[in-house]
Write a protein that holds these residues in place. Structure first.
Motif, PDB file in Angstrom:
ATOM      1  N   SER A   1     131.648  97.374 103.827  1.00 20.64           N
ATOM      2  CA  SER A   1     130.674  96.412 104.069  1.00 20.64           C
ATOM      3  C   SER A   1     130.322  96.185 103.201  1.00 20.64           C
ATOM      4  CB  SER A   1     129.854  96.442 105.022  1.00 20.64           C
ATOM      5  OG  SER A   1     129.541  97.666 105.599  1.00 20.64           O
ATOM      6  N   HIS A   2     129.081  94.847 102.557  1.00 23.81           N
ATOM      7  CA  HIS A   2     128.214  95.306 101.501  1.00 23.81           C
ATOM      8  C   HIS A   2     127.892  96.521 102.567  1.00 23.81           C
ATOM      9  CE1 HIS A   2     126.921  92.080 104.991  1.00 23.81           C
ATOM     10  NE2 HIS A   2     125.562  92.943 104.255  1.00 23.81           N
ATOM     11  N   LYS A   3     127.500  96.778 102.989  1.00 29.81           N
ATOM     12  CA  LYS A   3     126.402  97.978 103.357  1.00 29.81           C
ATOM     13  C   LYS A   3     126.652  99.098 103.783  1.00 29.81           C
ATOM     14  CE  LYS A   3     122.708  94.985 105.932  1.00 29.81           C
ATOM     15  NZ  LYS A   3     122.042  94.538 107.371  1.00 29.81           N
ATOM     16  N   ASN A   4     127.855  99.052 103.309  1.00 28.33           N
ATOM     17  CA  ASN A   4     128.683 100.717 103.438  1.00 28.33           C
ATOM     18  C   ASN A   4     130.014 100.189 103.024  1.00 28.33           C
ATOM     19  OD1 ASN A   4     129.322 103.144 103.524  1.00 28.33           O
ATOM     20  ND2 ASN A   4     130.591 102.988 105.694  1.00 28.33           N
ATOM     21  N   PRO A   5     130.372 100.252 101.564  1.00 27.09           N
ATOM     22  CA  PRO A   5     131.740  99.616 101.046  1.00 27.09           C
ATOM     23  C   PRO A   5     132.643 100.878 100.700  1.00 27.09           C
ATOM     24  CG  PRO A   5     129.808 100.453  99.439  1.00 27.09           C
ATOM     25  CD  PRO A   5     129.167 100.551 100.562  1.00 27.09           C
ATOM     26  N   ARG A   6     133.412 100.876 101.533  1.00 29.49           N
ATOM     27  CA  ARG A   6     134.037 101.920 102.113  1.00 29.49           C
ATOM     28  C   ARG A   6     135.900 101.901 101.471  1.00 29.49           C
ATOM     29  NH1 ARG A   6     137.557 106.184 102.023  1.00 29.49           N
ATOM     30  NH2 ARG A   6     137.361 107.962 103.706  1.00 29.49           N
ATOM     31  N   LEU A   7     136.123 102.420 100.936  1.00 28.91           N
ATOM     32  CA  LEU A   7     136.930 102.504  99.744  1.00 28.91           C
ATOM     33  C   LEU A   7     138.372 102.988  99.816  1.00 28.91           C
ATOM     34  CD1 LEU A   7     135.942 100.365  96.024  1.00 28.91           C
ATOM     35  CD2 LEU A   7     136.460  99.274  98.224  1.00 28.91           C
ATOM     36  N   TYR A   8     139.375 102.561 100.160  1.00 30.64           N
ATOM     37  CA  TYR A   8     140.734 103.118  99.759  1.00 30.64           C
ATOM     38  C   TYR A   8     142.070 103.562  99.070  1.00 30.64           C
ATOM     39  CZ  TYR A   8     139.369 104.068 105.031  1.00 30.64           C
ATOM     40  OH  TYR A   8     138.417 104.950 106.433  1.00 30.64           O
ATOM     41  N   TYR A   9     142.185 104.038  98.599  1.00 30.92           N
ATOM     42  CA  TYR A   9     143.230 104.202  97.494  1.00 30.92           C
ATOM     43  C   TYR A   9     144.924 104.094  98.768  1.00 30.92           C
ATOM     44  CZ  TYR A   9     140.470 105.787  94.278  1.00 30.92           C
ATOM     45  OH  TYR A   9     139.156 105.517  93.492  1.00 30.92           O
ATOM     46  N   LEU A  10     145.445 102.542  98.476  1.00 33.38           N
ATOM     47  CA  LEU A  10     146.771 102.490  98.960  1.00 33.38           C
ATOM     48  C   LEU A  10     147.896 103.052  97.346  1.00 33.38           C
ATOM     49  CD1 LEU A  10     149.093 101.204  99.871  1.00 33.38           C
ATOM     50  CD2 LEU A  10     148.512  99.055  99.804  1.00 33.38           C
ATOM     51  N   GLU A  11     149.105 103.871  97.542  1.00 31.15           N
ATOM     52  CA  GLU A  11     149.396 104.155  96.931  1.00 31.15           C
ATOM     53  C   GLU A  11     150.725 104.278  96.922  1.00 31.15           C
ATOM     54  OE1 GLU A  11     147.050 108.413  95.487  1.00 31.15           O
ATOM     55  OE2 GLU A  11     148.632 108.396  95.463  1.00 31.15           O
ATOM     56  N   THR A  12     151.203 103.544  96.062  1.00 31.11           N
ATOM     57  CA  THR A  12     153.373 102.880  96.406  1.00 31.11           C
ATOM     58  C   THR A  12     153.857 103.992  95.506  1.00 31.11           C
ATOM     59  OG1 THR A  12     153.181 100.928  94.894  1.00 31.11           O
ATOM     60  CG2 THR A  12     152.611 101.096  97.129  1.00 31.11           C
ATOM     61  N   ALA A  13     154.877 104.288  95.974  1.00 35.24           N
ATOM     62  CA  ALA A  13     155.859 104.919  94.960  1.00 35.24           C
ATOM     63  C   ALA A  13     157.685 104.771  94.665  1.00 35.24           C
ATOM     64  CB  ALA A  13     155.989 106.700  94.601  1.00 35.24           C
ATOM     65  N   LEU A  14     158.432 104.148  94.230  1.00 34.64           N
ATOM     66  CA  LEU A  14     159.638 104.293  94.064  1.00 34.64           C
ATOM     67  C   LEU A  14     160.281 105.240  93.561  1.00 34.64           C
ATOM     68  CD1 LEU A  14     160.570 100.072  93.689  1.00 34.64           C
ATOM     69  CD2 LEU A  14     161.793 102.410  92.313  1.00 34.64           C
ATOM     70  N   THR A  15     161.877 105.367  94.191  1.00 37.76           N
ATOM     71  CA  THR A  15     162.592 106.393  93.639  1.00 37.76           C
ATOM     72  C   THR A  15     164.237 105.545  93.889  1.00 37.76           C
ATOM     73  OG1 THR A  15     160.930 108.272  94.884  1.00 37.76           O
ATOM     74  CG2 THR A  15     164.516 108.543  94.185  1.00 37.76           C
ATOM     75  N   ILE A  16     164.862 105.367  92.219  1.00 32.83           N
ATOM     76  CA  ILE A  16     165.720 104.221  92.707  1.00 32.83           C
ATOM     77  C   ILE A  16     166.892 105.588  92.733  1.00 32.83           C
ATOM     78  CG2 ILE A  16     167.401 102.815  90.520  1.00 32.83           C
ATOM     79  CD1 ILE A  16     164.624 102.962  89.570  1.00 32.83           C
TER      80      ILE A  16
END
Ligand code: ADA
Length: 569
Positions: free
Chosen positions: A233-248
């Motif tokens: 929120s604008h009062k508590n801008p909590r961010l998270y990292y979304l990590e994706t990985a690809l294996t062929i």
């Protein structure tokens, strides 16, 4: 730096900022006495940057070739991303054209399926000329600079790689859910299989043995619930990292990755309120052009941060990206600081004749698609805007507004829409957006009583399609030339600007039917001399900033600070 966080731990990337060779192809623009003929001359110029920073290019309106050598350290697929070329870029790799893009304010990329290791030439033909080919960049109350004005990056991508991620959070009775759409692309000629993993907020997700056609694209979707989430929120801008990985094809290690930074929040319109995570918000914001005295529109991160610090020092909690999509690093800053963003497509003040330029609708459509595709994941963006002060009093204009709102809805149903009108008492489009917004300069352009004028405006809005909708005053303000002080408080003095802003804010921030205000504008900005702007724009600048183009504060700075801190904390 192209983002304020690392987007890759596996994918090898290189930023192509630095000195490029520049040759002038067409040197239009008003010459100054003694200016040498620059056609054909070669220069070394910084990227990102504006050619107008160079004394030979002060009024550049022409075409120039930017080129540099790049060294590729392994053979394979290469992805080039341009965050902004102003205003048109044609890209050549070893002499072969690989991209064409119009509009300084949206990014574009090119993928080369196979490049040999070694030295190559990258060339960008830059064009900032006006004419029918350019329906959006026109002589206007802001400046269209020339150059590679935002960062450039080169990425070594695997034969199958992650092209994009869309993160859509939503609240359910038992907590937060999110839909994660991962776009995967192949440059291999033969079909391949791959595994995809994603990690977010302590949750690990995986889909294995997925297949993709040669040169194909597939979308992989995760839909999960998440526990112990702290909402953004604008009062508590909590961010998270979304990590994706690809294996062929069952390899022992991932070939590619893509990291996004996201926030769990919802935006909805309920009656005449905008709710963030179910709570009503009041917007105290600025309109900010991407323009700085010594940097043009190529504002470096240090100065973006300074702008943000000044706006927050005055108590702002919102930013309107007038009148075009912003540099993504500014949006990253807004995500981190909890600044609510109204981002809008690129169109300012077009009458119907200009909207009927044969390129207008396509250039608007491209800008909206690129804006939403590239900026969708920013939690700070709470609303999409279009076509500031265009011909919304006409049936033909209405058709275009309707078409653009439908396009936005098809690309993103998670955010409300709006547009800023100045067609007071004649607008026929107020029923189209979710939120009604208007630009009003009571006390500046009209010497009227702010409160009386506002009452008439709100009555008209409720009668002409806006009844029951949230209302934002998207522009209010007055001009002052920095340093012009006058006890008579004449127009253009700093005193009068402060008086007018005070009168307007006191009315709008005391009206419970108004859910937000955006002051026009944060900083003075350069405008084009063409189009007659010089006559009403002293110094060929729009002087309605509360700071000037060097960020020197005018008296209005403290007025805004006093009133933004007085209301809605
Ligand atoms: C309009 C327009 C702004 C700016 C402003 C002004 O509302 O949306 O871009 O031109 O007027 O300064 O008059």
């Amino acid at each position: 730096m192209i983002r304020l966080f690392e987007q890759h731990k596996i994918r090898q990337t290189a930023e192509l900022d630095g000195m490029w060779d520049v040759t002038v192809l067409e040197a239009g623009g008003r010459k100054i006495p003694g200016q040498k003929d620059i056609t054909g001359n070669s220069y070394r110029m910084p990227v990102p940057g504006c050619v107008e920073q160079h004394p030979d290019f002060l009024n550049f309106r022409g075409k120039a070739a930017f080129s540099r050598k790049i060294y590729v350290n392994r053979s394979g697929a290469l992805r080039l991303e341009f965050k902004g070329v102003s205003h048109t870029g044609d890209v050549f790799f070893d002499g072969e054209q690989i991209a064409h893009h119009y509009n300084a304010f949206t990014p574009f990329s090119a993928v080369l399926p196979h490049v040999d290791a070694g030295e190559h030439e990258l060339k960008v033909l830059v064009d900032n000329t006006f004419g029918e080919h350019s329906a959006l960049h026109v002589p206007n109350d802001y400046y269209t600079y020339g150059g590679i004005t935002r960062p450039v990056a080169m990425e070594y991508v695997s034969p199958v790689f992650i092209e994009d991620i869309r993160f859509t959070p939503f609240m359910e009775k038992n907590g937060w859910k999110a839909k994660i759409e991962v776009q995967v692309r192949s440059t291999a000629s033969e079909p391949l299989s791959f595994d995809l993993t994603a990690a977010l907020a302590g949750k690990e997700m995986a889909q294995e043995n997925l297949s993709i056609d040669g040169n194909g694209c597939v979308s992989v979707v995760f839909e999960e619930t998440f526990k112990n989430i702290v909402p953004w929120s604008h009062k508590n801008p909590r961010l998270y990292y979304l990590e994706t990985a690809l294996t062929i094809n069952g390899a022992s290690a991932p070939a590619d990755d893509y990291i996004e930074r996201v926030g769990f929040r919802t935006v909805e319109v309920a009656g005449n309120r905008i709710l963030l995570n179910g709570e009503p918000i009041f917007l105290k914001g600025f309109n900010r052009h991407e323009d700085y005295a010594s940097a043009g529109c190529a504002i470096p991160l240090q100065l973006m941060v300074q702008d943000m610090d000044l706006m927050q020092d005055m108590g702002a909690n919102a930013l309107r990206t007038c009148h075009y999509p912003n540099d993504e690093r500014m949006l990253d800053l807004c995500d981190e600081r909890g600044i609510l963003v109204w981002e809008e497509n690129h169109a300012r003040g077009f009458d119907l004749e200009k909207m009927q330029n044969p390129n207008f609708e396509k250039q608007c459509e491209d800008c909206i698609r690129e804006m939403i595709t590239n900026h969708y994941n920013h939690p700070s963006i709470f609303i999409w805007g279009i076509m500031n002060e265009c011909a919304s009093e006409t049936e033909e204009g209405r058709r275009m507004y309707k078409t653009q709102f439908e396009q936005i809805q098809s690309l993103d149903a998670s955010r409300p829409t709006t547009f800023a009108t100045c067609r007071h008492f004649t607008d026929i489009c107020l029923d189209l957006p979710d939120v009604v917004s208007f630009n009003m300069y009571s006390g500046w352009y009209q010497d009227v009583d702010v409160s009386e004028r506002h009452e008439k405006q709100m009555t008209w809005i409720s009668e002409k399609g806006g009844a029951g909708k949230p209302v934002i005053v998207s522009e209010l303000g007055a001009a002052a030339v920095y340093g012009y002080r006058d006890r008579a408080r004449s127009k253009w003095s700093e005193e009068r600007q402060a008086d007018i802003i005070r009168d307007n804010l006191e009315v709008y921030m005391n009206d419970t039917n108004v859910i937000g205000v955006f002051i026009w504008q944060f900083a003075d900005c350069r405008v084009t001399e063409e189009g007659g702007w010089f006559a009403t724009r002293a110094r060929s600048h729009n002087n309605k900033g509360v700071v000037d183009e060097y960020r020197r504060p005018k008296m209005a700075y403290d007025t805004v600070k006093e009133l933004f801190e007085k209301y809605y904390n």
